[in-house]
Design an enzyme around this catalytic site. Structure first.
Site, PDB file in Angstrom:
ATOM      1  CG  HIS A  54      -2.084   0.897   1.107  1.00  0.00           C
ATOM      2  ND1 HIS A  54      -2.088   2.203   1.549  1.00  0.00           N
ATOM      3  CD2 HIS A  54      -3.309   0.670   0.595  1.00  0.00           C
ATOM      4  CE1 HIS A  54      -3.281   2.730   1.335  1.00  0.00           C
ATOM      5  NE2 HIS A  54      -4.039   1.834   0.764  1.00  0.00           N
ATOM      6  CB  ILE A  60      -0.110   6.530   1.522  1.00  0.00           C
ATOM      7  CG1 ILE A  60      -1.046   5.652   0.699  1.00  0.00           C
ATOM      8  CG2 ILE A  60       0.576   7.552   0.644  1.00  0.00           C
ATOM      9  CD1 ILE A  60      -2.215   6.406   0.083  1.00  0.00           C
ATOM     10  N   GLY A  63      -6.071   4.497   5.310  1.00  0.00           N
ATOM     11  CA  GLY A  63      -6.977   5.271   6.146  1.00  0.00           C
ATOM     12  C   GLY A  63      -7.662   4.435   7.215  1.00  0.00           C
ATOM     13  CB  VAL A  64      -9.204   1.039   7.264  1.00  0.00           C
ATOM     14  CG1 VAL A  64     -10.287   1.290   6.237  1.00  0.00           C
ATOM     15  CG2 VAL A  64      -8.085   0.221   6.682  1.00  0.00           C
ATOM     16  CD  GLU A  68      -8.136  -1.180  15.054  1.00  0.00           C
ATOM     17  OE1 GLU A  68      -7.833  -1.716  16.142  1.00  0.00           O
ATOM     18  OE2 GLU A  68      -9.301  -1.208  14.597  1.00  0.00           O
TER      19      GLU A  68
END
Length: 154
Positions: A54, A60, A63-64, A68
């Site tokens: 990723h 980067i 976002g998840v 979290e």
């Protein structure tokens, strides 16, 4: 009277949360106000396992995983406030609302995860979270969590 601000290192965080590598996403908690708020710190390094995919050409932080990390910071607030590390309770996400990602988070960044309790009733807590790199807001959202006490008879 103002409440004392607590700081937790990694060993104290591990007493509060069941997460372990590679899913433990906070390195330190600063400014913990029991029952109210905390700031979690995540040092984002290139050797994180998610950077392999990723994205290999432009790493980067997903976002998840930022969300979290906010949730884990909230989990520390709940755990320390309710003394869950002694009772064996766990904190689970119930809902995530209004999440916005504003800037990319890259290796070398330090995330400051500011989490505030909006309200709680019984075993359900609602939080607002904001993630910053330096002074720049990179993500924000609201989320709900449910506290489940472990059955000691199992």
């Amino acid at each position: 009277m103002t409440q004392e601000l607590l700081t937790l290192g990694i060993n104290e965080i591990q007493e509060c949360l069941p997460h372990r590598y590679p899913m433990l996403l906070i390195d330190k908690v600063t400014e913990l106000k029991l029952g109210e708020s905390a700031v979690g710190i995540k040092n984002v390094t290139f050797n994180e396992p998610f950077f392999q995919g990723h994205f290999p050409a432009r790493p980067i932080m997903p976002g998840v995983l930022i969300i979290e990390a906010m949730g884990q910071t909230a989990g520390v607030i709940v755990s320390k406030t309710m003394n869950l590390e002694k009772s064996g309770g766990l904190v689970y996400f119930m809902a995530i609302d209004g999440v916005k990602f504003r800037k990319l988070v890259e290796p070398g960044d330090t995330l400051h995860l500011k989490v505030y309790k909006e309200k709680s009733r019984g075993n359900v807590w609602r939080f607002k979270g904001e993630a910053y790199v330096e002074e720049v807001l990179v993500a924000e959202g609201s989320f709900m969590a449910m506290i489940v006490l472990e059955d000691k008879n199992k």
